[in-house]
Design a protein around this motif. Structure first.
Motif, short mmCIF file in Angstrom:
data_model
loop_
_atom_site.label_atom_id
_atom_site.label_comp_id
_atom_site.label_asym_id
_atom_site.label_seq_id
_atom_site.Cartn_x
_atom_site.Cartn_y
_atom_site.Cartn_z
N THR A 320 1.21 -1.38 -0.05
CA THR A 320 -0.47 0.03 -0.48
C THR A 320 0.57 1.14 0.68
OG1 THR A 320 -0.26 -0.43 2.39
CG2 THR A 320 -1.84 -0.89 1.21
N GLY A 321 2.34 1.01 0.84
CA GLY A 321 2.87 2.12 -0.06
C GLY A 321 4.20 1.97 0.96
N GLU A 322 4.93 2.12 2.16
CA GLU A 322 6.17 1.83 1.90
C GLU A 322 6.18 1.05 3.05
OE1 GLU A 322 10.79 3.41 3.34
OE2 GLU A 322 9.12 5.01 3.77
N PRO A 323 6.92 -0.73 3.06
CA PRO A 323 6.62 -1.26 3.68
C PRO A 323 7.76 -1.34 5.12
CG PRO A 323 8.23 -2.16 2.25
CD PRO A 323 7.40 -0.73 1.41
N GLY A 324 7.41 -1.55 6.41
CA GLY A 324 7.59 -1.33 7.71
C GLY A 324 8.40 -2.48 8.35
N LYS A 325 7.57 -3.56 7.92
CA LYS A 325 8.14 -4.58 8.60
C LYS A 325 7.34 -5.73 7.40
CE LYS A 325 10.07 -5.80 12.91
NZ LYS A 325 9.26 -5.87 14.26
N VAL A 326 7.94 -7.49 6.60
CA VAL A 326 7.11 -8.57 6.25
C VAL A 326 7.67 -9.65 7.27
CG1 VAL A 326 7.33 -9.85 4.44
CG2 VAL A 326 7.74 -6.80 3.32
N ILE A 327 6.56 -9.83 8.15
CA ILE A 327 6.58 -11.32 8.55
C ILE A 327 6.42 -12.68 7.79
CG2 ILE A 327 6.41 -11.94 11.14
CD1 ILE A 327 6.57 -9.12 11.54
N LEU A 328 7.73 -13.41 7.64
CA LEU A 328 7.03 -15.01 7.82
C LEU A 328 6.09 -15.56 8.74
CD1 LEU A 328 9.30 -16.03 5.11
CD2 LEU A 328 6.91 -14.81 4.60
N GLY A 329 4.83 -15.80 8.71
CA GLY A 329 4.14 -16.32 9.67
C GLY A 329 2.96 -14.91 10.65
N PRO A 331 2.11 -12.39 14.24
CA PRO A 331 3.34 -11.63 13.92
C PRO A 331 3.55 -11.62 15.93
CG PRO A 331 0.22 -10.84 14.11
CD PRO A 331 0.39 -12.38 13.52
N MET A 332 2.71 -12.70 16.46
CA MET A 332 3.57 -13.94 17.34
C MET A 332 4.62 -14.38 17.60
SD MET A 332 1.27 -11.83 19.89
CE MET A 332 1.64 -12.46 21.46
N MET A 333 4.81 -14.84 16.65
CA MET A 333 5.65 -16.39 16.57
C MET A 333 6.11 -16.10 15.22
SD MET A 333 4.45 -19.36 18.79
CE MET A 333 5.44 -20.19 18.69
N GLY A 334 6.14 -15.17 14.40
CA GLY A 334 6.33 -15.15 13.19
C GLY A 334 8.28 -14.55 13.24
N GLN A 335 8.46 -14.80 12.09
CA GLN A 335 10.23 -14.13 11.46
C GLN A 335 10.21 -13.52 10.52
OE1 GLN A 335 12.05 -17.96 11.35
NE2 GLN A 335 13.67 -16.83 12.08
N ALA A 336 10.57 -12.43 11.25
CA ALA A 336 10.21 -11.11 10.08
C ALA A 336 11.21 -11.22 9.31
CB ALA A 336 11.00 -9.39 10.80
N GLN A 337 11.24 -10.84 8.05
CA GLN A 337 12.41 -10.54 7.11
C GLN A 337 13.29 -9.21 6.69
OE1 GLN A 337 12.93 -13.99 5.49
NE2 GLN A 337 11.89 -14.57 7.41
N ALA A 338 14.92 -9.86 6.45
CA ALA A 338 15.12 -8.66 5.80
C ALA A 338 15.03 -8.68 4.17
CB ALA A 338 16.90 -8.96 6.13
N SER A 339 14.74 -9.25 3.41
CA SER A 339 14.47 -9.51 2.05
C SER A 339 13.45 -10.07 1.88
CB SER A 339 15.61 -10.09 1.54
OG SER A 339 15.15 -10.40 -0.15
N ILE A 340 12.27 -9.83 0.18
CA ILE A 340 11.50 -10.53 -0.06
C ILE A 340 11.19 -11.52 -0.74
CG2 ILE A 340 9.56 -8.89 0.67
CD1 ILE A 340 9.29 -7.50 -2.22
N ASP A 341 12.77 -11.21 -1.65
CA ASP A 341 13.24 -12.89 -2.49
C ASP A 341 13.38 -13.54 -2.22
OD1 ASP A 341 13.74 -10.49 -4.45
OD2 ASP A 341 15.33 -9.92 -3.85
N VAL A 342 13.14 -14.53 -0.53
CA VAL A 342 13.04 -15.30 0.24
C VAL A 342 12.25 -16.69 -0.62
CG1 VAL A 342 14.45 -14.44 2.14
CG2 VAL A 342 12.02 -14.86 2.56
N PRO A 343 12.38 -17.64 -0.57
CA PRO A 343 11.23 -18.26 -1.00
C PRO A 343 10.08 -19.03 0.37
CG PRO A 343 13.12 -20.01 -0.61
CD PRO A 343 13.63 -18.17 -0.10
N VAL A 344 8.87 -19.25 -0.29
CA VAL A 344 7.96 -20.00 0.37
C VAL A 344 8.49 -21.38 1.04
CG1 VAL A 344 6.18 -21.00 1.10
CG2 VAL A 344 5.61 -18.57 -0.42
#
Ligand code: SF4
Ligand code: SF4
Length: 443
Positions: A320-329, A331-344
């Motif tokens: 929607t705009g500038e992303p602050g955090k991309v988390i896989l999983g 918000p409680m137990m997920g892992q914040a990612q440094a890059s969106i190029d990681v695979p599922v």
């Protein structure tokens, strides 16, 4: 209608309305897929294909002779373009196999059986689960065939399907329960057969009445399976919490559910088991939720394992705009990612995007000894003391205060008014205790 639960826990904002009504959709074929070889807890895998080789969808890519491991397969047919280290969504770099997908998709599944569960030998089910590379898809990624291999001195009486989905924002399990309820029940029956469990229970939080209805209807003909309702409370989906809520049994410290006669599997895992036995299909795709205030069209998608997270973000209309955090999983137990190029990977249940302007920056204040973290810890630990012990690297005291019993649910950090990163330090403490014990055992 009785509603069961466990003691303590928290009630974070659930924010499931963003995606819970969105049907599971597919995405366009990715331009490249990346299959990490470490998508399970256990021994590392060795590639069985080479760079330049053409592979079919479902073909084995890497395996090992070790029992505690789960092989990986090609999620799309195509050409192997590289076998190299890539950034892992779990942190660090891992060996992975990259595939350039072909236009024509041909399958290479293994022999299937359309038989009813009671007509298949339990060992055949476990073999199919091992061959399919199935792991716990709720996020734990523990090899499922290991869970199903019950030691001779133990007996399993109940197989629980975990449909709690207590993590805020995530809705994929909810959608699977609505859209694939029959498959979940088939998977549960195979799991019961494999473990010898005489009873099956599907546990669902009371914020999903439509899923409860769908599963009640799908289980109507099976007298040995019931659908039980649990309170909407975090972390209701933790194995130990669910067992306490549904059967009032307590897993001993350092023990496993099988110590109290139970095996727990996630709804997506049950579907994967049904597909492995009935279709000979390896675990090569999975459902996930993409959601958060930072994504244009939150929704639920079925994607090939190895799809770049960036491709799913694109399918969901982008940021929607500038992303602050991309988390896989979640918000409680997920892992914040440094890059969106990681695979599922097999354990990726969701992609959560939080916009930059909604993120609050904070610095932890000193502990005010309010004991809120103690009051809510579902494992009855003393998080504030564990944090201090971990900071001081006092491993003996950490063990004495049962740090290994922490399920890393993050409830203590969530509730702390001083915003102390309690679970962060507790995780470090657990890792230090594990490393010390391993070295003392000569491992
Ligand atoms: S100490 Fe562990 S189990 Fe207890 S609330 Fe914190 S993270 Fe959860
Ligand atoms: S909740 Fe935070 S401030 Fe309160 S006792 Fe625990 S660590 Fe200290």
């Amino acid at each position: 209608m009785s509603i069961s639960t466990f003691k303590k826990g928290v009630h974070p904002p659930y924010n499931k309305q963003l995606s819970q009504s969105k049907q599971i959709a597919t995405i366009d074929q990715p331009e490249e897929i990346t299959i990490p070889l470490q998508q399970h807890i256990g021994a590392p895998l060795k590639p069985v294909v080479e760079k330049g080789e053409e592979v079919k969808r479902g073909q084995l890519l890497a395996d090992t002779d070790s029992f505690v491991a789960a092989p990986v397969h090609a999620s799309l047919a195509g050409k192997v373009t590289a076998i190299e280290k890539v950034p892992s969504p779990q942190g660090g770099r891992v060996l992975a196999i990259k595939i350039d997908p072909a236009e024509e998709q041909k399958n290479d599944f293994f022999a299937a059986s359309e038989k009813e569960p009671e007509d298949i030998a339990p060992d055949k089910i476990r073999q199919a689960v091992r061959k399919a590379g199935i792991v716990g898809m709720g996020g734990a990624m523990f090899p499922t065939h290991v869970k199903l291999s019950v030691p001779e001195d133990k007996e399993i009486d109940t197989l629980i399907i975990n449909g709690a989905e207590c993590e805020p924002y995530l809705t994929i399990d909810h959608r699977l329960m609505l859209e694939k309820s029959e498959k979940i029940v088939t998977g549960l029956r195979f799991l019961m057969r494999a473990t010898g469990a005489e009873r099956g229970i599907i546990g669902i939080e009371d914020n999903k009445p439509d899923a409860i209805k769908a599963l009640k209807s799908a289980t109507a003909n099976f007298t040995d399976i019931t659908v039980e309702i649990t309170e909407t409370k975090y972390p209701q989906g933790g194995e130990k919490m669910l067992i306490k809520a549904l059967l009032d049994r307590e897993v001993p410290v350092g023990g496993l559910p099988l110590d109290v006669g139970i095996v727990v599997n996630n709804v997506a895992t049950a579907i994967a088991v049904a597909a492995a036995v009935n279709e000979g299909k390896p675990l090569i795709d999975r459902g996930l939720t993409i959601t958060g205030e930072g994504i244009n069209n939150p929704g639920n998608y079925q994607v090939p394992i190895g799809t770049p997270v960036a491709k799913i973000i694109e399918a969901a209309g982008g940021f929607t705009g500038e992303p602050g955090k991309v988390i896989l999983g979640g918000p409680m137990m997920g892992q914040a990612q440094a890059s969106i190029d990681v695979p599922v990977i097999k354990g990726t249940s969701g992609v959560l995007v939080l916009p930059k302007d909604k993120l609050e920056s904070y610095s932890p204040a000193p502990c005010i000894n309010c004991a809120r973290c103690v009051d809510i810890c579902p494992m009855s630990l003393v998080p504030t003391r564990l944090e201090k012990m971990a900071q001081k690297e006092n491993l003996d005291l950490l063990e004495e205060f049962q740090v290994m019993n922490c399920i890393e649910c993050g409830s203590c950090s969530y509730i702390c008014p001083a915003q102390r990163p309690l679970v962060h330090y507790i995780r470090i403490g657990k890792a230090a205790v594990t490393a010390r014990n391993k070295s003392e055992q000569g491992g």
